[in-house]
Design an enzyme around this catalytic site. Sequence first.
Site, PDB file in Angstrom:
ATOM      1  N   ASP A  67       0.836  -1.198   0.000  1.00 45.22           N
ATOM      2  CA  ASP A  67       0.000   0.000   0.000  1.00 45.22           C
ATOM      3  C   ASP A  67       0.875   1.254   0.000  1.00 45.22           C
ATOM      4  OD1 ASP A  67       0.968  -0.422   2.561  1.00 45.22           O
ATOM      5  OD2 ASP A  67      -0.971  -0.749   3.473  1.00 45.22           O
ATOM      6  N   ASN A 136      -7.473  -2.071  13.938  1.00 48.48           N
ATOM      7  CA  ASN A 136      -8.888  -2.221  13.547  1.00 48.48           C
ATOM      8  C   ASN A 136      -9.097  -3.433  12.631  1.00 48.48           C
ATOM      9  OD1 ASN A 136      -7.828  -1.388  11.120  1.00 48.48           O
ATOM     10  ND2 ASN A 136      -9.122   0.422  10.882  1.00 48.48           N
ATOM     11  N   HIS A 138      -7.299  -4.092   9.802  1.00 49.43           N
ATOM     12  CA  HIS A 138      -6.984  -3.946   8.380  1.00 49.43           C
ATOM     13  C   HIS A 138      -5.742  -4.736   7.988  1.00 49.43           C
ATOM     14  CE1 HIS A 138      -4.599   0.053   9.148  1.00 49.43           C
ATOM     15  NE2 HIS A 138      -3.756  -0.928   8.989  1.00 49.43           N
ATOM     16  N   GLU A 143      -9.529  -1.343   4.893  1.00 44.83           N
ATOM     17  CA  GLU A 143     -10.182  -0.977   6.145  1.00 44.83           C
ATOM     18  C   GLU A 143     -11.485  -1.756   6.335  1.00 44.83           C
ATOM     19  OE1 GLU A 143      -8.456   0.689   8.055  1.00 44.83           O
ATOM     20  OE2 GLU A 143      -7.921   2.703   7.394  1.00 44.83           O
TER      21      GLU A 143
HETATM   22  C1  GLP Z   1      -0.250   0.377   8.480  1.00 44.96           C
HETATM   23  C2  GLP Z   1      -0.041  -0.471   7.234  1.00 44.96           C
HETATM   24  C3  GLP Z   1      -0.369  -1.933   7.479  1.00 44.96           C
HETATM   25  C4  GLP Z   1       0.256  -2.393   8.785  1.00 44.96           C
HETATM   26  C5  GLP Z   1      -0.327  -1.591   9.918  1.00 44.96           C
HETATM   27  C6  GLP Z   1       0.119  -2.054  11.292  1.00 44.96           C
HETATM   28  O1  GLP Z   1      -1.520   0.909   8.579  1.00 44.96           O
HETATM   29  N1  GLP Z   1      -0.806  -0.013   6.137  1.00 44.96           N
HETATM   30  O2  GLP Z   1       0.102  -2.710   6.380  1.00 44.96           O
HETATM   31  O3  GLP Z   1       0.032  -3.766   8.970  1.00 44.96           O
HETATM   32  O4  GLP Z   1       0.067  -0.257   9.706  1.00 44.96           O
HETATM   33  O5  GLP Z   1       1.216  -1.334  11.726  1.00 44.96           O
HETATM   34  P1  GLP Z   1       2.050  -1.688  13.023  1.00 44.96           P
HETATM   35  O6  GLP Z   1       2.861  -2.885  12.680  1.00 44.96           O
HETATM   36  O7  GLP Z   1       2.898  -0.474  13.256  1.00 44.96           O
HETATM   37  O8  GLP Z   1       1.074  -1.936  14.117  1.00 44.96           O
END
Ligand code: GLP
Length: 242
Positions: A67, A136, A138, A143
Amino acid sequence: MHIDVQPSPRAVAREAARLIADAVADRPSLAIALPTGQTPLPLYRELIVSYAQSKIDFSQVSFFNLDEFVGLGHTHAASYHAFLKHHLLDPLGIRANQIFTIRGDARDSVAEAARYEQAIAKRGGIDIAVLGIGANGHIGFNEPARHLHPRTHLLTLAPATRRANAWLFGDRLRDVPRQAISMGVATILSARGVLLIATGAAKAPIVHRAIQGPVTTSVPASLVQLHPDAIVLLDKAAASRL
Ligand code: GLP
């Protein structure tokens, strides 16, 4: 779905790096999709260490990002492209022609999403999708919603997701883009293997819902339950509600 609970985030990173190394050794020309965020950082450090010890040859691997924020070019420090370059691809010495990333600053985001989906298809699809999980539920930037988009698409970020990503923008929430482009759930679940990693107690409730709850678009990560070859790697804290 195979669930593997490791004693610590470091052990999760080691195991994930081992799985990736084995896959690359088996098939050196793999296409790997990569997440950003705090969770994969120990994994990326582990891969860099293993590479430095010449245990893995990444020279034929293609790397895709899951992404990207809309509006940020590749050189923007908070772009996911820059994140992956800084934390993994540059230290590994990955060449530009091995890197396939979404252009957040494309003039037409819808056309960019279609171009990216085509680039994935042209490469023969993703072999391993490494995933984190948002608080959440995702995956990528898919989302929670009534309807999920199957393929790479333009989307509006949830307020909680913008807050969770503010650290990339020096904690200035107003600087966090409101839109992003993400691989869709079908793009992700079409990967031959899925490796979802989660660490820390803060992820325990959503990990529980994603793994033991019903498959629902309200928790996009729960769709991983449907994948025939998914591995979920957790540390004890993230697994504490299972
Ligand atoms: C972002 C990315 C996701 C990732 C998420 C969790 O929103 N788009 O791909 O999995 O963060 O991040 P973290 O590992 O910092 O909790």
